[in-house]
Design a protein around this motif. Sequence first.
Motif, mmCIF file in Angstrom:
data_model
loop_
_atom_site.group_PDB
_atom_site.id
_atom_site.type_symbol
_atom_site.label_atom_id
_atom_site.label_comp_id
_atom_site.label_asym_id
_atom_site.label_seq_id
_atom_site.Cartn_x
_atom_site.Cartn_y
_atom_site.Cartn_z
ATOM 1 N N VAL A 3 0.856 -1.181 0.000
ATOM 2 C CA VAL A 3 0.000 0.000 0.000
ATOM 3 C C VAL A 3 0.896 1.235 0.000
ATOM 4 C CG1 VAL A 3 -1.802 1.263 1.223
ATOM 5 C CG2 VAL A 3 -1.772 -1.236 1.279
ATOM 6 N N ASN B 269 0.538 5.449 -0.320
ATOM 7 C CA ASN B 269 -0.358 6.608 -0.325
ATOM 8 C C ASN B 269 -1.820 6.193 -0.383
ATOM 9 O OD1 ASN B 269 1.832 8.371 -0.255
ATOM 10 N ND2 ASN B 269 1.976 8.432 -2.477
ATOM 11 N N GLY B 270 -2.191 5.144 0.306
ATOM 12 C CA GLY B 270 -3.572 4.688 0.349
ATOM 13 C C GLY B 270 -4.011 3.897 -0.865
ATOM 14 N N GLN B 271 -3.107 3.625 -1.797
ATOM 15 C CA GLN B 271 -3.447 2.866 -2.994
ATOM 16 C C GLN B 271 -2.733 1.519 -2.945
ATOM 17 O OE1 GLN B 271 -2.477 5.294 -6.372
ATOM 18 N NE2 GLN B 271 -4.248 6.609 -6.073
#
Length: 97
Positions: free
Chosen positions: A21, A23-25
């Motif tokens: 993961v 940056n939240g992706q």
Amino acid sequence: MTDEGFAPVGPPGSPTPEPTVVNGQVLLQSTLTDAADSKAAQQTVPQLREIFAAAQDELQAPVLLVATTVLSFGTALGVAALMFNHVFHFPGADPAV
């Protein structure tokens, strides 16, 4: 290898690794069974992109629908409150009552 074409990572019996993961992706990696420079691979990649785009649309549409409904309700409630308090001067619209 499963019927869907997915293979587990690592030797048999090894634990499934945690997803990467950033940056939240979530990073999604896959390997085609066809050679990367083959015609079959060139046909597979656009099909995968269509599947992922459809999945994204399927997730965004219900969220957008609920958000616009809540926004519409809040707006109607706010307009009604302004009308009752400032235009009609109804005393029952006082929140202290």
